[in-house]
Design a protein around this motif. Structure first.
Motif, PDB file in Angstrom:
ATOM      1  N   GLY A 179       0.821  -1.195   0.000  1.00 35.04           N
ATOM      2  CA  GLY A 179       0.000   0.000   0.000  1.00 35.04           C
ATOM      3  C   GLY A 179       0.857   1.246   0.000  1.00 35.04           C
ATOM      4  O   GLY A 179       0.426   2.315   0.363  1.00 35.04           O
ATOM      5  N   GLY A 180       2.086   1.132  -0.429  1.00 32.41           N
ATOM      6  CA  GLY A 180       3.015   2.257  -0.393  1.00 32.41           C
ATOM      7  C   GLY A 180       3.872   2.149   0.852  1.00 32.41           C
ATOM      8  O   GLY A 180       3.498   1.503   1.820  1.00 32.41           O
ATOM      9  N   PRO A 181       5.029   2.728   0.832  1.00 23.28           N
ATOM     10  CA  PRO A 181       5.905   2.590   1.977  1.00 23.28           C
ATOM     11  C   PRO A 181       5.330   3.278   3.205  1.00 23.28           C
ATOM     12  O   PRO A 181       4.728   4.328   3.111  1.00 23.28           O
ATOM     13  N   SER A 182       5.516   2.656   4.314  1.00 24.81           N
ATOM     14  CA  SER A 182       5.083   3.246   5.576  1.00 24.81           C
ATOM     15  C   SER A 182       6.259   4.050   6.103  1.00 24.81           C
ATOM     16  O   SER A 182       7.253   3.488   6.531  1.00 24.81           O
ATOM     17  N   ARG A 183       6.134   5.361   6.012  1.00 23.06           N
ATOM     18  CA  ARG A 183       7.256   6.214   6.411  1.00 23.06           C
ATOM     19  C   ARG A 183       6.859   7.047   7.609  1.00 23.06           C
ATOM     20  O   ARG A 183       5.744   7.559   7.668  1.00 23.06           O
ATOM     21  N   PRO A 184       7.787   7.208   8.535  1.00 22.17           N
ATOM     22  CA  PRO A 184       7.480   8.059   9.689  1.00 22.17           C
ATOM     23  C   PRO A 184       7.350   9.515   9.244  1.00 22.17           C
ATOM     24  O   PRO A 184       7.954   9.923   8.252  1.00 22.17           O
ATOM     25  N   PRO A 185       6.563  10.301   9.945  1.00 24.37           N
ATOM     26  CA  PRO A 185       6.334  11.692   9.548  1.00 24.37           C
ATOM     27  C   PRO A 185       7.483  12.625   9.937  1.00 24.37           C
ATOM     28  O   PRO A 185       7.275  13.637  10.597  1.00 24.37           O
ATOM     29  N   THR A 186       8.702  12.291   9.543  1.00 34.65           N
ATOM     30  CA  THR A 186       9.846  13.156   9.836  1.00 34.65           C
ATOM     31  C   THR A 186       9.772  14.386   8.946  1.00 34.65           C
ATOM     32  O   THR A 186       9.079  14.392   7.915  1.00 34.65           O
ATOM     33  N   LEU A 187      10.521  15.412   9.307  1.00 35.94           N
ATOM     34  CA  LEU A 187      10.561  16.629   8.489  1.00 35.94           C
ATOM     35  C   LEU A 187      11.076  16.305   7.095  1.00 35.94           C
ATOM     36  O   LEU A 187      10.545  16.794   6.094  1.00 35.94           O
ATOM     37  N   GLU A 188      12.099  15.456   7.007  1.00 33.64           N
ATOM     38  CA  GLU A 188      12.651  15.084   5.700  1.00 33.64           C
ATOM     39  C   GLU A 188      11.609  14.410   4.827  1.00 33.64           C
ATOM     40  O   GLU A 188      11.498  14.705   3.628  1.00 33.64           O
ATOM     41  N   ASN A 189      10.822  13.493   5.398  1.00 33.29           N
ATOM     42  CA  ASN A 189       9.774  12.812   4.625  1.00 33.29           C
ATOM     43  C   ASN A 189       8.669  13.780   4.209  1.00 33.29           C
ATOM     44  O   ASN A 189       8.138  13.693   3.100  1.00 33.29           O
ATOM     45  N   LEU A 209       4.471  11.240 -12.600  1.00 36.48           N
ATOM     46  CA  LEU A 209       4.523  10.679 -11.255  1.00 36.48           C
ATOM     47  C   LEU A 209       5.962  10.736 -10.770  1.00 36.48           C
ATOM     48  O   LEU A 209       6.882  10.447 -11.531  1.00 36.48           O
ATOM     49  N   CYS A 210       6.155  11.101  -9.506  1.00 35.40           N
ATOM     50  CA  CYS A 210       7.509  11.336  -8.993  1.00 35.40           C
ATOM     51  C   CYS A 210       7.732  10.702  -7.626  1.00 35.40           C
ATOM     52  O   CYS A 210       6.788  10.398  -6.900  1.00 35.40           O
ATOM     53  N   ALA A 211       9.003  10.557  -7.315  1.00 35.09           N
ATOM     54  CA  ALA A 211       9.471  10.218  -5.969  1.00 35.09           C
ATOM     55  C   ALA A 211      10.635  11.151  -5.694  1.00 35.09           C
ATOM     56  O   ALA A 211      11.319  11.584  -6.625  1.00 35.09           O
ATOM     57  N   LEU A 230      17.200   7.008  -5.079  1.00 35.14           N
ATOM     58  CA  LEU A 230      16.083   6.746  -4.181  1.00 35.14           C
ATOM     59  C   LEU A 230      16.264   5.387  -3.525  1.00 35.14           C
ATOM     60  O   LEU A 230      16.914   4.500  -4.069  1.00 35.14           O
ATOM     61  N   ASP A 231      15.657   5.220  -2.341  1.00 38.86           N
ATOM     62  CA  ASP A 231      15.760   3.916  -1.691  1.00 38.86           C
ATOM     63  C   ASP A 231      14.759   2.937  -2.312  1.00 38.86           C
ATOM     64  O   ASP A 231      13.914   3.317  -3.112  1.00 38.86           O
ATOM     65  N   GLU A 232      14.878   1.665  -1.945  1.00 36.64           N
ATOM     66  CA  GLU A 232      14.064   0.612  -2.560  1.00 36.64           C
ATOM     67  C   GLU A 232      12.573   0.844  -2.359  1.00 36.64           C
ATOM     68  O   GLU A 232      11.775   0.597  -3.265  1.00 36.64           O
ATOM     69  N   ASP A 233      12.167   1.297  -1.160  1.00 37.55           N
ATOM     70  CA  ASP A 233      10.746   1.540  -0.903  1.00 37.55           C
ATOM     71  C   ASP A 233      10.202   2.631  -1.813  1.00 37.55           C
ATOM     72  O   ASP A 233       9.097   2.514  -2.343  1.00 37.55           O
ATOM     73  N   GLN A 234      10.963   3.695  -1.987  1.00 40.14           N
ATOM     74  CA  GLN A 234      10.512   4.787  -2.851  1.00 40.14           C
ATOM     75  C   GLN A 234      10.404   4.320  -4.306  1.00 40.14           C
ATOM     76  O   GLN A 234       9.451   4.656  -5.002  1.00 40.14           O
ATOM     77  N   MET A 235      11.390   3.554  -4.761  1.00 43.24           N
ATOM     78  CA  MET A 235      11.353   3.042  -6.133  1.00 43.24           C
ATOM     79  C   MET A 235      10.167   2.101  -6.333  1.00 43.24           C
ATOM     80  O   MET A 235       9.472   2.176  -7.336  1.00 43.24           O
ATOM     81  N   ARG A 236       9.933   1.208  -5.371  1.00 46.09           N
ATOM     82  CA  ARG A 236       8.812   0.272  -5.474  1.00 46.09           C
ATOM     83  C   ARG A 236       7.487   1.026  -5.501  1.00 46.09           C
ATOM     84  O   ARG A 236       6.614   0.741  -6.320  1.00 46.09           O
ATOM     85  N   ASP A 237       7.355   2.026  -4.637  1.00 42.92           N
ATOM     86  CA  ASP A 237       6.114   2.793  -4.582  1.00 42.92           C
ATOM     87  C   ASP A 237       5.885   3.538  -5.899  1.00 42.92           C
ATOM     88  O   ASP A 237       4.781   3.522  -6.436  1.00 42.92           O
ATOM     89  N   LEU A 238       6.926   4.184  -6.427  1.00 43.62           N
ATOM     90  CA  LEU A 238       6.781   4.908  -7.688  1.00 43.62           C
ATOM     91  C   LEU A 238       6.418   3.951  -8.814  1.00 43.62           C
ATOM     92  O   LEU A 238       5.532   4.230  -9.625  1.00 43.62           O
ATOM     93  N   ARG A 239       7.082   2.816  -8.885  1.00 43.45           N
ATOM     94  CA  ARG A 239       6.802   1.841  -9.936  1.00 43.45           C
ATOM     95  C   ARG A 239       5.373   1.325  -9.834  1.00 43.45           C
ATOM     96  O   ARG A 239       4.677   1.179 -10.837  1.00 43.45           O
TER      97      ARG A 239
END
Length: 197
Positions: free
Chosen positions: A47-57, A91-93, A178-187
């Motif tokens: 369902g897309g990467p589960s990322r913590p709500p950090t400022l960077e994210n 579409l972007c990451a 990009l990290d693997e989660d970001q690439m998978r989500d974008l794809r």
């Protein structure tokens, strides 16, 4: 006198209360299993990467929103000169490398974001492997409207990176992907959008 057989109880049958309890336990097991499966699928990226709500994210999400809402003219002004005419959804990451001021604690305090991005154009007949893609280091001034600068590839690339990315982030900008989660989500987002064109 005859015995009423409809109300007679079977001495070998379990009490009705136990049968009712077993049903509720079975329902609870199914509900818990479904919840665990949903969490596992979310963590695994379905369902897309589960990322913590950090400022960077949060800043990465902001860059993605800016890039995906940009018009074809905007993309050319960003420095995406190598891209052809954009006729489909973009579409972007993005990944945040740094920001100014460096001590900012909220998105509202950030004036400039330095990052790395990958965008793909969803067009009929052009699956992922053949889609137009834009990637590389970038800086985004969070003004209204935002000002986006990208470092176009090719000869002089490192000089263009140094023009838009300050020294603390240049090395990462020249290596960053990009990290693997970001690439998978974008794809996955691309494939889903492509299936509808």
């Amino acid at each position: 006198m005859t015995a009423d057989l409809t109300t007679a109880t079977d001495p070998l049958a379990p009490p009705p209360r136990r049968r009712n309890r077993a049903r509720w336990i079975a329902v609870a097991v199914v509900v818990v299993a479904a919840a665990v499966l949903a969490v596992l699928l979310r963590v695994a990226g379905s369902g897309g990467p589960s990322r913590p709500p950090t400022l960077e994210n949060q800043l990465s999400d902001r860059i993605v929103a800016i890039m995906e809402q940009a018009t074809p003219t905007d993309h050319h002004q960003h420095g995406h000169g190598s891209i052809g005419e954009v006729k489909g959804q973009v579409l972007c990451a993005a990944k945040t490398l740094g920001f100014e001021p460096a001590g900012a604690k909220t998105v509202a305090e950030v004036r400039i974001v330095y990052g790395y991005h990958l965008c793909a154009v969803v067009e009929p007949g052009r699956a992922w492997d053949f889609a137009q893609k834009l990637s590389g280091p970038m800086s985004v001034q969070l003004t209204e409207p935002p000002v986006v600068k990208v470092a176009e590839g090719g000869e002089g690339f490192q000089d263009r990176v140094r023009e838009i990315i300050p020294p603390p982030y240049q090395e990462a900008a020249l290596q960053e992907l990009l990290d693997e989660d970001q690439m998978r989500d974008l794809r996955e987002r691309f494939d889903k959008a492509f299936s509808k064109v």
